[in-house]
Design a protein around this motif. Structure first.
Motif, mmCIF file in Angstrom:
data_model
loop_
_atom_site.group_PDB
_atom_site.id
_atom_site.type_symbol
_atom_site.label_atom_id
_atom_site.label_comp_id
_atom_site.label_asym_id
_atom_site.label_seq_id
_atom_site.Cartn_x
_atom_site.Cartn_y
_atom_site.Cartn_z
ATOM 1 N N TYR A 44 5.179 2.231 1.903
ATOM 2 C CA TYR A 44 4.768 1.625 3.163
ATOM 3 C C TYR A 44 4.383 2.705 4.158
ATOM 4 O O TYR A 44 5.145 3.645 4.375
ATOM 5 C CB TYR A 44 5.923 0.785 3.722
ATOM 6 C CG TYR A 44 6.410 -0.242 2.725
ATOM 7 C CD1 TYR A 44 5.786 -1.482 2.621
ATOM 8 C CD2 TYR A 44 7.459 0.053 1.844
ATOM 9 C CE1 TYR A 44 6.196 -2.409 1.677
ATOM 10 C CE2 TYR A 44 7.883 -0.866 0.901
ATOM 11 C CZ TYR A 44 7.249 -2.102 0.829
ATOM 12 O OH TYR A 44 7.652 -3.006 -0.120
ATOM 13 N N GLN A 45 3.200 2.547 4.748
ATOM 14 C CA GLN A 45 2.795 3.503 5.776
ATOM 15 C C GLN A 45 2.768 2.803 7.134
ATOM 16 O O GLN A 45 2.015 1.851 7.334
ATOM 17 C CB GLN A 45 1.411 4.092 5.474
ATOM 18 C CG GLN A 45 1.061 5.196 6.471
ATOM 19 C CD GLN A 45 -0.269 5.872 6.184
ATOM 20 O OE1 GLN A 45 -1.195 5.251 5.671
ATOM 21 N NE2 GLN A 45 -0.355 7.149 6.528
ATOM 22 N N PRO A 46 3.587 3.295 8.065
ATOM 23 C CA PRO A 46 3.685 2.656 9.386
ATOM 24 C C PRO A 46 2.368 2.652 10.151
ATOM 25 O O PRO A 46 1.515 3.511 9.963
ATOM 26 C CB PRO A 46 4.717 3.521 10.120
ATOM 27 C CG PRO A 46 5.538 4.126 9.048
ATOM 28 C CD PRO A 46 4.577 4.377 7.915
ATOM 29 N N GLN A 47 2.237 1.670 11.016
ATOM 30 C CA GLN A 47 1.110 1.567 11.942
ATOM 31 C C GLN A 47 1.686 1.494 13.349
ATOM 32 O O GLN A 47 2.724 0.878 13.552
ATOM 33 C CB GLN A 47 0.292 0.298 11.642
ATOM 34 C CG GLN A 47 -0.319 0.295 10.242
ATOM 35 C CD GLN A 47 -1.080 -0.977 9.923
ATOM 36 O OE1 GLN A 47 -0.840 -2.016 10.527
ATOM 37 N NE2 GLN A 47 -1.989 -0.899 8.975
ATOM 38 N N SER A 55 5.822 1.134 17.231
ATOM 39 C CA SER A 55 5.520 0.799 15.841
ATOM 40 C C SER A 55 5.303 -0.704 15.712
ATOM 41 O O SER A 55 6.047 -1.502 16.284
ATOM 42 C CB SER A 55 6.647 1.261 14.931
ATOM 43 O OG SER A 55 7.887 0.950 15.516
ATOM 44 N N ALA A 58 3.403 -2.016 8.985
ATOM 45 C CA ALA A 58 3.098 -1.044 7.944
ATOM 46 C C ALA A 58 2.090 -1.612 6.958
ATOM 47 O O ALA A 58 1.930 -2.825 6.859
ATOM 48 C CB ALA A 58 4.377 -0.657 7.202
ATOM 49 N N GLU A 59 1.417 -0.696 6.263
ATOM 50 C CA GLU A 59 0.542 -1.107 5.163
ATOM 51 C C GLU A 59 1.251 -0.830 3.851
ATOM 52 O O GLU A 59 1.795 0.247 3.639
ATOM 53 C CB GLU A 59 -0.795 -0.338 5.205
ATOM 54 C CG GLU A 59 -1.716 -0.714 4.040
ATOM 55 C CD GLU A 59 -3.081 -0.005 4.082
ATOM 56 O OE1 GLU A 59 -3.255 0.940 4.865
ATOM 57 O OE2 GLU A 59 -3.960 -0.431 3.297
ATOM 58 N N GLN A 257 -3.030 4.529 12.294
ATOM 59 C CA GLN A 257 -2.229 4.766 11.093
ATOM 60 C C GLN A 257 -2.683 6.120 10.561
ATOM 61 O O GLN A 257 -3.866 6.425 10.576
ATOM 62 C CB GLN A 257 -2.562 3.653 10.089
ATOM 63 C CG GLN A 257 -1.910 3.766 8.729
ATOM 64 C CD GLN A 257 -2.358 2.642 7.784
ATOM 65 O OE1 GLN A 257 -2.889 1.614 8.225
ATOM 66 N NE2 GLN A 257 -2.168 2.838 6.495
ATOM 67 N N PRO A 264 2.884 7.470 3.857
ATOM 68 C CA PRO A 264 3.450 6.325 3.122
ATOM 69 C C PRO A 264 4.840 6.699 2.600
ATOM 70 O O PRO A 264 5.055 7.835 2.184
ATOM 71 C CB PRO A 264 2.468 6.133 1.957
ATOM 72 C CG PRO A 264 1.186 6.750 2.421
ATOM 73 C CD PRO A 264 1.594 7.912 3.290
ATOM 74 N N LEU A 270 11.334 3.638 5.337
ATOM 75 C CA LEU A 270 10.658 2.837 6.356
ATOM 76 C C LEU A 270 11.683 2.246 7.321
ATOM 77 O O LEU A 270 11.498 2.250 8.536
ATOM 78 C CB LEU A 270 9.847 1.714 5.698
ATOM 79 C CG LEU A 270 9.215 0.705 6.660
ATOM 80 C CD1 LEU A 270 8.056 1.324 7.442
ATOM 81 C CD2 LEU A 270 8.744 -0.546 5.923
#
Ligand code: C2E
Ligand code: MG
Ligand code: MG
Ligand code: MG
Length: 281
Positions: A44-47, A55, A58-59, A257, A264, A270
């Motif tokens: 998961y990559q935070p946005q 925050s 996440a993607e 992002q 990620p 996360l």
């Protein structure tokens, strides 16, 4: 020597394409086994909101670790999964894993956490796609509010009738939609206006270019203005530096992002990351 002897025929058999096909077949076999033996997993990559740094979600990004312990990049194996049809079951796995993580984020006290999941054309076109979405939401016990689907610009421009119909069904589930890699296809603006989407995700290439040249920043400005003009939220991917963040913010981009904020990461990381973000200071 054998090689020299077969030079004539090798034009047929070891042309770049032949070798590639064999390699692809091997890779696909490995992918299939990897999927069955649980070597595929989701990171998961935070946005974040660019202005406040808050925050927002996440993607979900798919990873494949081979038996030998190597990582194959998704840009290599996703196209294979798409061509072979394997993407239908892999895509459902990503969706359900991401929904479980949403559930977890809700339990941890983030009621508005937004999880973005990439969707391939083959999934989007599949007659059971909407049923699969509904089933995931129901089984896992979350609602569409916390889920966003990312479709690429080229997908969005594919088959107008079908795309508009599927988008409408997705919206009825309360799920939002983003157009990923935006700017790379540069398709018809009137078409884009017709599509009921919520967010434009500016491709990394523009984010990079914006900083390196005047022309690049002009293009980035145009893409952002286009999204804003259509009443959409604009998010930039691939933000790696603070100057980029400030420039995009000045150009009117809402969200971001990229490695500047976070790479990620695994689910437990996360959760830690989110906790750190919400702590004062
Ligand atoms: P994408 O959806 O455009 O995802 C963003 C990609 O940019 C990710 O690459 C991410 O790791 C990378 N990235 C994010 N921030 C930065 C940055 O600051 N610098 C750089 N250099 N890269 C950054 P990743 O994870 O390798 O995924 C590549 C592509 O594979 C994705 O592009 C997406 O098209 C596809 N993909 C990944 N997971 C899935 C999936 O579950 N389903 C489908 N259909 N496609 C997926
Ligand atoms: Mg994406
Ligand atoms: Mg993208
Ligand atoms: Mg991309």
């Amino acid at each position: 020597q054998a090689k020299a002897q077969h030079r004539g025929s090798s034009q047929y058999f070891s042309s770049a394409m032949g070798t590639d096909a064999r390699e692809r077949f091997k890779l696909l076999k490995g992918l299939r086994a990897g999927f069955e033996e649980n070597r595929l997993f989701v990171v998961y990559q935070p946005q974040v909101e660019l202005e406040s740094g808050r925050s927002i979600g996440a993607e979900a990004l798919l990873r494949w670790r081979t038996e030998e312990g190597n990582f194959v990049p998704p840009d290599q194996f996703i196209p294979l999964a798409e061509k072979s049809g394997l993407i239908i079951s892999i895509g459902e796995f990503v969706l359900r894993t991401a929904c479980h993580q949403v559930k977890r984020m809700l339990e941890l006290g983030y009621p508005d956490f937004r999880m973005c999941v990439n969707v391939s054309l083959a999934q989007f076109r599949h007659p059971d796609f909407i049923a699969t979405l509904q089933r995931a939401l129901r089984d896992i016990g979350i609602n569409g509010h916390n889920l966003e689907l990312e479709i690429t610009e080229s997908m969005a421009m594919e088959d107008t009738e079908l795309v508009m119909h599927v988008l409408a069904e997705i919206k009825r589930c309360g799920i939002t939609v983003a157009i990923d890699d935006f700017g790379t296809g540069f398709s018809s603006l009137s078409h884009l206006r017709q599509l009921d989407v919520d967010r434009l995700k500016i491709d990394r290439a523009f984010v990079r270019e914006a900083q390196s040249s005047t022309a690049g920043s002009t293009i980035a400005q145009m893409v952002i203005n286009l999204g804003r003009g259509l009443g959409l939220t604009v998010i930039a991917e691939g933000i790696e530096g603070e100057e980029q963040r400030q420039q995009l913010l000045a150009l009117g981009c809402h969200e971001g992002q990229g490695y500047l904020f976070a790479r990620p990461m695994a689910a437990d990381q996360l959760e830690q990351w989110m906790e750190q973000q919400t702590q004062p200071g």
